[in-house]
Design an enzyme around this catalytic site. Structure first.
Site, PDB file in Angstrom:
ATOM      1  N   SER A  97      -0.086   2.348   3.414  1.00 10.74           N
ATOM      2  CA  SER A  97       0.209   2.541   2.000  1.00 10.74           C
ATOM      3  C   SER A  97      -0.411   1.397   1.196  1.00 10.74           C
ATOM      4  O   SER A  97      -1.624   1.211   1.226  1.00 10.74           O
ATOM      5  CB  SER A  97       1.724   2.670   1.813  1.00 10.74           C
ATOM      6  N   HIS A 231       5.379  10.343   4.395  1.00 13.42           N
ATOM      7  CA  HIS A 231       4.679   9.105   4.046  1.00 13.42           C
ATOM      8  C   HIS A 231       4.873   8.025   5.105  1.00 13.42           C
ATOM      9  O   HIS A 231       3.962   7.243   5.373  1.00 13.42           O
ATOM     10  CB  HIS A 231       5.180   8.616   2.689  1.00 13.42           C
TER      11      HIS A 231
END
Length: 252
Positions: A97, A231
């Site tokens: 990320s 995610h």
């Protein structure tokens, strides 16, 4: 020096286990709100030929008392200085990320004549630097930031329901979000190492189409891979992630 998180090599790096037979280092960069200790499983599962180090950003875990760095240029420059002081030889970067972009910015500063050679960048669940956009999450109130984190999922989200932990954690999370949401990619030469982009197949924030946009940031090729999950797919898929990493890290 040791801590409950791992062996501290410097303020900037945690080493989880000695690796005297290592031929390459895997340097891991955490996500927004994350800390170096989150990469402990990598060290447990990768072969002895790979030494795992994790970058510890200020403001968390063993660096809790330090101010959070909320500017990408300053953070990348500080990490580059630590890399040049402490590391030599071949390295591979893994960033998740926000960490994918931090790793990219560090790698682009290490070009040409450095004692450290970046062999590959693994960009996990993070949009390409030139394709990022801001949702303005760092400008929301505390409940808005928590709602965003809850939407992303990941381990430990429920701890933010405890007021004391929320008060201790949210300033660090907000600083990280400010860093990545105010980041703007500056033009320049692409990396000369290959990039591997990894997506969770249920991650609405980073799809395979998004992953392919990393191609403009390397002259050495891009490959894209999908693993089950959202995610934070790596929380549950680390056993499936490790073979993918090893295949691209360990020379044959």
């Amino acid at each position: 020096m040791s801590s409950r998180y791992g062996r501290v090599t410097t303020d900037w790096f945690l080493r989880f286990a000695a690796a005297p037979r290592a031929t390459v280092r895997l340097v891991c960069f955490p996500h927004a709100g994350g800390g170096a200790a989150g990469y402990r499983r990598f060290a447990e599962l990768l072969p002895d030929s790979v030494e795992v180090l994790a970058v510890q950003y200020p403001g968390r875990q063993n660096r809790y008392g330090e101010p959070v760095i909320d500017d990408m240029t300053l953070l990348a420059d500080e990490i580059v200085g630590a890399v040049e002081r402490e590391l030599t030889g071949p390295v591979v970067f893994f960033g998740h990320s926000m960490g994918a972009v931090v790793a990219y910015e560090v790698a682009r500063r290490l070009r040409g004549g450095d004692p450290v050679t970046v062999r590959r960048l693994f960009a996990s669940a993070g949009p390409a630097p030139s394709a990022r956009s801001s949702l303005g999450v760092h400008l929301r109130d505390d409940d808005g930031v928590v709602a965003y984190i809850r939407e992303l999922g990941g381990s430990g989200v429920e701890m933010l329901e405890i007021d004391e932990i929320r008060q201790l954690t949210l300033p660090m999370v907000r600083g990280d979000l400010r860093l990545i949401e105010t980041y703007r990619h500056a033009g320049g030469e692409p990396l000369n190492c290959p990039i591997t982009a990894i997506v969770g197949d249920r991650d609405h924030t980073f799809t395979a189409a998004d992953a392919r946009r990393w191609v403009v940031h390397t002259t050495a090729g891009l490959d894209v891979h999908s693993l089950p999950g959202g995610h934070f797919y790596l929380d549950e898929q680390v056993d499936r992630l490790m073979p993918l990493l090893v295949e691209r890290i360990v020379p044959r």
